[in-house]
Design a protein around this motif. Structure first.
Motif, short mmCIF file in Angstrom:
data_model
loop_
_atom_site.label_atom_id
_atom_site.label_comp_id
_atom_site.label_asym_id
_atom_site.label_seq_id
_atom_site.Cartn_x
_atom_site.Cartn_y
_atom_site.Cartn_z
N LEU A 298 -35.17 -44.92 77.45
CA LEU A 298 -34.26 -43.81 77.77
C LEU A 298 -34.55 -42.60 76.92
N SER B 222 -35.80 -39.06 78.32
CA SER B 222 -35.01 -37.88 77.96
C SER B 222 -35.89 -36.76 77.43
N GLU C 244 -37.91 -35.27 80.34
CA GLU C 244 -37.09 -34.51 81.28
C GLU C 244 -36.29 -33.40 80.61
N GLU D 64 -33.58 -33.69 78.98
CA GLU D 64 -32.17 -33.94 79.29
C GLU D 64 -31.75 -35.23 78.61
N LEU D 65 -30.65 -35.21 77.88
CA LEU D 65 -30.20 -36.40 77.17
C LEU D 65 -29.65 -37.41 78.17
N LEU D 66 -30.35 -38.53 78.31
CA LEU D 66 -29.99 -39.56 79.28
C LEU D 66 -29.46 -40.83 78.63
N VAL E 81 -31.53 -33.48 72.76
CA VAL E 81 -32.90 -33.89 73.07
C VAL E 81 -33.85 -33.50 71.94
N MET F 103 -32.63 -45.06 85.41
CA MET F 103 -33.54 -44.01 84.96
C MET F 103 -35.00 -44.41 85.14
#
Length: 459
Positions: free
Chosen positions: A241, A245, A248, A250-252, A264, A310
């Motif tokens: 993850l 992240s 991308e 983006e904090l996933l 991130v 994800m």
């Protein structure tokens, strides 16, 4: 076929393979193989004992002695170490179990060979990259030893089919399955070879049955012995993850896993190709993987669901991350890879389990020095041994060498274990390639024996 056990030797091309002339008829040659195996075991013990422990192995030994079990580590291994500790003391007792299993498996393979050079097989364990791994009290080393023992018993059962021979092979195979998760795919080629001559569908069901039985027994052990089980998959989920992240931007990572204010940018320097350790231990905002501080059930379900989602939504990001792990695991073990992810020649205590004195013998120091010196070379790179084994497999299949069946079994087993590791492991520790390197090197030696043995004639 008078008995279902007899079909173990109904190999259509048996006359062309290594079992066509059982070496058991050559008692002096077989005795020499076992003598060499014994000498190898003694030499390895002299060089390595009392062995080296890391935090993982010290934690496991503490569990074995106190009976306070945790499922972060394989419970079968913990209990086995506890028995060896009570009999011979730890870490020397468990270490000797691994050495003896490995040399016994190699001796069994040597005793089935038709070549004069069969005495070389037990000596394979003294190859420096393997020998230094066997000095560590790690479950990876025990797994490699059990798998080699299992293959030796499989070959023995193919020469002397019978209920006891097959049962012994199954005991070793099942012990391996209970040792580590990558053993489940790794034993498939061994089971396939054990039951060569039977219909494919039956062999498929046998492989599935062993895998299911292993999972069931592991689950029963956890339910029986562990008061508060932890999600052993959580470091892998975090690593994947975090890598996705970063890719991308983006904090996933689910909020229940990290502290407030995580971004991130915070992950950029923590996501490395070698291990998830920095994420777990060094994140400024804090990370909880559910092992020290248990997760609520809702958090566990959310993390698992997010992880799988994800990976499915961003497969290329996940694949790129895992390919970097492949490079770290299979490539050269130097560069920016921390030394403790390769070898850890020292001693670690845990709570009331004190660290033990390590060997100060000159040969021990020479071994460590040599490994450190060549850490950044192909000498320690698992891909080197993979390429050698693949070349041996292709050549043996084309030439129908006597050991082609064993060579194929070893190569495929090692590759399946590696594939499992790189797909779901939370680290690229060199020790994760222990069985693969062992299997690949033995496959290469078997091929060389066939090449030179064909020129010299059988022993």
């Amino acid at each position: 076929m008078g008995s279902r056990w007899q079909c173990l030797t109904d190999d259509p091309d048996l006359n062309d393979r290594s079992l066509s002339a059982p070496a058991s008829a050559d008692l002096p040659g077989v005795a020499l193989v076992w003598l060499v195996a014994g000498l190898v075991a003694v030499f390895a013990a002299v060089v390595l004992l009392p062995g080296w422990t890391t935090f993982d192995s010290a934690f496991q030994l503490w569990q074995a002695r106190t009976g306070v079990y945790n499922n972060q580590h394989p419970l079968f291994v913990t209990m086995a170490w506890g028995i060896a500790d009570r009999v011979a003391g730890a870490p020397g007792g468990p270490l000797m179990v691994a050495i003896l299993c490995a040399v016994t498996g190699l001796a069994l393979l040597g005793s089935t060979s038709v070549h004069r050079s069969r005495i070389v097989l037990p000596v394979v364990l003294l190859w420096p990259p393997l020998l230094v791994l066997w000095g560590h009290l790690w479950s990876n080393v025990l797994l490699a030893s059990l798998l080699m023992l299992a293959l030796g018993l499989v070959e023995r059962a193919r020469i002397h089919p019978g209920r006891i021979a097959v049962a012994l092979a199954y005991v070793a195979i099942f012990a391996a399955v209970l040792t580590r998760y990558e053993a489940i795919p790794a034993v498939i080629p061994l089971l396939w070879r054990l039951h060569q001559g039977q219909v494919a569908l039956r062999r498929v069901f046998l492989c599935i049955g062993v895998a299911v039985a292993g999972v069931v027994v592991q689950s029963l052990l956890v339910r029986t012995l562990v008061t508060e089980p932890v999600p052993t998959w959580s470091p892998s989920a975090l690593w994947d993850l975090a890598a996705i992240s970063v890719s991308e931007r983006e904090l996933l990572i689910p909020a229940c896993m990290h502290g407030k204010g995580m971004t991130v940018e915070e992950l950029d320097d923590l996501v490395i190709a070698h291990t998830a350790g920095p994420l777990v231990l060094q994140a400024p905002s804090g990370i909880n993987v559910g092992m020290v501080t248990p997760w609520p059930v809702e958090c566990r379900d959310e993390v698992l669901r997010t992880w799988l989602t994800m990976v499915a939504v961003h497969p290329w990001d996940w694949l790129g991350h895992r390919l970097r792990i492949v490079k770290s695991l299979l490539g050269r073990q130097g560069g920016d890879k921390p030394r403790e992810l390769v070898i850890a020649p020292g001693s670690t205590g845990y709570r009331n389990l004190a660290a033990h004195p390590v060997s100060e013998r000159a040969v021990n120091r020479v071994l460590i020095s040599a490994i450190d010196r060549f850490r950044g070379t192909a000498f320690l790179a698992p891909v080197t041994y993979l390429l050698l084994a693949l070349a041996a497999t292709v050549a043996s299949r084309r030439a129908r060498w006597p050991s082609s069946g064993m060579i194929e079994t070893l190569t495929l087993s090692g590759m399946l274990s590696l594939a499992t590791i790189v797909a779901i492991s939370p680290s690229a520790d060199w020790r994760h390639a222990t069985w693969a390197m062992f299997a690949f090197l033995v496959a290469t030696v078997l091929a060389l024996q066939d090449v030179f043995g064909s020129r010299q004639g059988p022993g």
